[in-house]
Design a protein around this motif. Structure first.
Motif, mmCIF file in Angstrom:
data_model
loop_
_atom_site.group_PDB
_atom_site.id
_atom_site.type_symbol
_atom_site.label_atom_id
_atom_site.label_comp_id
_atom_site.label_asym_id
_atom_site.label_seq_id
_atom_site.Cartn_x
_atom_site.Cartn_y
_atom_site.Cartn_z
ATOM 1 N N THR A 73 0.836 -1.204 0.000
ATOM 2 C CA THR A 73 0.000 0.000 0.000
ATOM 3 C C THR A 73 0.870 1.254 0.000
ATOM 4 O O THR A 73 0.621 2.203 -0.747
ATOM 5 C CB THR A 73 -0.931 0.000 1.228
ATOM 6 O OG1 THR A 73 -1.713 -1.194 1.204
ATOM 7 C CG2 THR A 73 -1.858 1.204 1.222
ATOM 8 N N THR B 24 -10.482 1.822 3.362
ATOM 9 C CA THR B 24 -9.714 3.051 3.183
ATOM 10 C C THR B 24 -10.517 4.203 3.770
ATOM 11 O O THR B 24 -11.673 4.400 3.411
ATOM 12 C CB THR B 24 -9.466 3.309 1.684
ATOM 13 O OG1 THR B 24 -8.529 2.342 1.200
ATOM 14 C CG2 THR B 24 -8.889 4.705 1.447
ATOM 15 N N LYS B 50 -6.877 -0.312 5.776
ATOM 16 C CA LYS B 50 -5.807 -0.484 4.783
ATOM 17 C C LYS B 50 -4.945 0.780 4.706
ATOM 18 O O LYS B 50 -3.724 0.720 4.671
ATOM 19 C CB LYS B 50 -6.435 -0.764 3.420
ATOM 20 C CG LYS B 50 -5.442 -0.833 2.271
ATOM 21 C CD LYS B 50 -6.178 -0.966 0.935
ATOM 22 C CE LYS B 50 -5.248 -0.740 -0.242
ATOM 23 N NZ LYS B 50 -5.983 -0.677 -1.514
ATOM 24 N N TYR B 88 -10.489 6.752 -5.522
ATOM 25 C CA TYR B 88 -11.020 6.504 -4.173
ATOM 26 C C TYR B 88 -12.228 5.568 -4.224
ATOM 27 O O TYR B 88 -12.393 4.708 -3.375
ATOM 28 C CB TYR B 88 -11.450 7.818 -3.498
ATOM 29 C CG TYR B 88 -10.313 8.760 -3.175
ATOM 30 C CD1 TYR B 88 -9.043 8.281 -2.878
ATOM 31 C CD2 TYR B 88 -10.501 10.148 -3.157
ATOM 32 C CE1 TYR B 88 -7.997 9.151 -2.576
ATOM 33 C CE2 TYR B 88 -9.462 11.012 -2.854
ATOM 34 C CZ TYR B 88 -8.216 10.519 -2.568
ATOM 35 O OH TYR B 88 -7.195 11.367 -2.266
ATOM 36 N N GLU B 91 -11.784 1.914 -3.988
ATOM 37 C CA GLU B 91 -11.433 1.339 -2.684
ATOM 38 C C GLU B 91 -12.713 1.006 -1.914
ATOM 39 O O GLU B 91 -13.798 1.452 -2.265
ATOM 40 C CB GLU B 91 -10.618 2.365 -1.874
ATOM 41 C CG GLU B 91 -9.338 2.835 -2.535
ATOM 42 C CD GLU B 91 -8.257 1.762 -2.560
ATOM 43 O OE1 GLU B 91 -8.196 0.964 -1.615
ATOM 44 O OE2 GLU B 91 -7.484 1.724 -3.535
#
Lengths: 408, 408
Positions: A73, B24, B50, B88, B91
């Motif tokens: 990550t 996330t 994460k 984004y 995720e």
């Protein structure tokens, strides 16, 4: 915020960075600095900047990312990040970074993770970094106090007193007082550094040999046609700017293939929040072939192994031991200050300080002896008893530094 | 940071947002909050997030952008920004926003510029905004004090006292004390709100009529099959979360075509740093056909004219006048708090609070009477003397609110 904040902000944005109408300014700073960053932003807009883009990064939070995120990550570079930086380069861009170290903050972080991130980010954003390394536009590294930094510098003082004292020292080192005209001070100071550069350039040294009682005994070859630089200088677009505030150095580009001997550091190096101290590096034909460190050896090793050229050097800088910053007799844990208290060398990438260097590509620069690497990390080796002699291309030997001070 | 900070951070991240392994988390906050954001970040990592992505935005600096940038520059949306938000959404995303208002900060800013930016950003990042509006993943709006905010709420106190009192009120409203178990408190509180929702749902009202001494006299139709919501509820992925901390409301989705009458606000509205107060809106067939405001009329007009549906409403929420937050008798200038002290209506986009609403597209939602707009702005109209009656689809009339309080 006090009046002196406004004066300091103006020094950074107008005098040092020299922001021009319609330029885009990117400011990198810690979130602690948001009020001062608002002043910097306003100063830039008063100079008719097109836009100011502010990026706040918390080192405390970065530490948590390193502690908890997987390496996969951490080292993932989103496409959008690359595109974003490409977009910046289409602007008439100037950069300002405020640096406030957190010495030792990253001590509990896996050094290999930090190095891995630094490598992938360095590669992905190379063009963006190169924009400033090659002075395509104006850029500036400056400092502003934080309580954490102040505590590291003055551990014996209580929080507010330490902060105030650190700010006082920063203002002193950057030539800002309640009553003076900092612009005028910096014109004088820049002129003085230009004079020193001219003297060094006139000798056209082939190499410089440094020696002191600590054991340093090293000969650093300089590239042919090297130019000593220091104080303000024009960007490739012709706008004069100071890249560091404060700055006390004359610096140039060593020959990456021609460095021999041993050098001992004299001030600790705070690299990405990890302290490296009491170390030495042994060079043969430009390469670090052996090293040791009493503190942070692992971090030093990681640094040296970043890429194929991170064991070679890219900068040699001369600073008198009797300089305003070194006379403060204070360890700042901030390269911006500590490097201006002492002669220093940078591991890694070299500045293209030769004629037309800014427009040469990587291979051309390597051919001329100018090192190319993802890192550029200064370490300090100047001392009160430093002696340095230059050897000119026609064989003359000239004393450059005597008892720690530049004597040209 | 104090122990209570850690407890509050844990409430937000674990109890309210309910962060799951490998999610996330994006945190939006002011730079003033960096220390608390570090706690939030650490709490999320302890839950095996994460990654945590932190975006600090300074409203002081945003104000300068508005004052100095051209509208062209302000409304330019870089490709990278769109790509970033698309990334984004790939995720398993959760969002947390810390809101600390700066009431009146934007008073000297051209309202049309603010509106123009809000429009283009709203359009460009619609999918990202919609992710939370339709509960695709967990999201949370919460608060943390700043000195500026505290000064606005308690102008009679000196800075530190005002800050401390504001934090005390925030902790009280969010049910965090030195000794309690906030998780348990919130389980009880959520259960209470669920009970209230069930009672409202059982009646299946066709419309609700509100009336008070200030002049409010408005009938708000509800969409067929509407669901009253409040307290925690599952995301589309099935993870229960609280979207607001604090929260005291039961809310549902009005019929965008079926609102008639006049409504007077009872608490000022701080919209993008501009205060709007002492205003009324007159509705016919769902549309604001007339309005006035003693303060901020221009800003209100801008808001109403954002897009083709910003004169229609998307939310009606019931709050007892005798609620913990309204009992503090404090104007917070922060919708998150003020809306939980008073019945409120939102101009703009509606929540898809009907069966399978979350998976319906824009046209399907419009057809069902659920408004679609770039804005969603709550304003408060509850009062001590509020009366509200519901009319069921089979013609029964039921008192919902008597003397300001929910009496079901």
């Amino acid at each position: 915020m006090k009046n002196i904040d406004r004066k300091y902000a103006n020094l950074l944005v107008e005098t040092a960075l020299n922001v021009q109408p319609n330029q885009t300014l990117i400011i990198n700073a810690g979130p602690e600095h948001h009020e001062f960053v608002a002043l910097l932003t306003e100063e830039a807009y008063k100079l008719k900047a097109k836009q100011v883009i502010v990026k706040f990064t918390s080192e405390q939070i970065s530490r948590l990312h390193y502690l908890y995120q997987s390496e996969e990550t951490l080292t993932h570079i989103p496409e959008s990040l690359i595109l974003e930086h490409d977009e910046y380069l289409k602007e008439d861009l100037v950069k300002l970074a405020l640096r406030s170290p957190n010495p030792g903050l990253m001590n509990d972080v896996d050094a290999s993770k930090v190095m891995a991130v630094s490598q992938v980010r360095g590669k992905a954003l190379q063009a963006f970094a190169n924009y400033s390394m090659s002075n395509q536009g104006q850029w500036l590294v400056a400092a502003y106090p934080t309580y954490n930094w102040a505590k590291a510098v003055f551990p014996e003082l209580e929080a507010q007193a330490a902060y105030d004292k650190l700010y006082e020292y920063i203002l002193y080192a950057t030539r800002v007082t309640e009553d003076n005209d900092p612009k005028q001070e910096w014109e004088k100071h820049n002129a003085q550094l230009h004079k020193q550069n001219s003297a060094l350039n006139a000798y056209n040294f082939e190499s410089v040999h440094f020696k002191n009682g600590l054991g340093t005994d090293i000969t650093i070859g300089l590239v042919k046609g090297h130019i000593w630089s220091g104080g303000n200088s024009p960007s490739q677009k012709g706008i004069p700017f100071n890249a560091n505030v404060p700055t006390e150095e004359s610096f140039t580009t060593p020959d990456r293939m021609n460095v021999n001997g041993i050098v001992y550091n004299t001030l600790p190096l705070n690299n990405n929040g990890r302290l490296i101290d009491k170390f030495w590096l042994k060079f043969e034909d430009g390469v670090v072939v052996d090293f040791d460190a009493e503190q942070g050896k692992e971090a030093l090793e990681g640094l040296l192994n970043t890429d194929e050229n991170s064991r070679r050097i890219g900068e040699i800088a001369l600073v008198s031991f009797d300089s305003p910053i070194s006379n403060l007799k204070t360890l700042f844990y901030n390269t911006l200050f500590d490097e201006n208290a002492s002669c220093h060398i940078a591991l890694g990438k070299g500045y293209p300080l030769i004629e037309n260097g800014g427009s040469m590509n990587r291979d051309e620069l390597l051919e001329r002896g100018i090192n190319q690497s993802l890192i550029h990390v200064d370490f300090m080796f100047g001392s009160e008893d430093m002696h340095a002699e230059g050897t000119t291309f026609d064989g003359n030997i000239v004393t450059i530094i005597k008892d720690g001070n530049i004597v040209l």
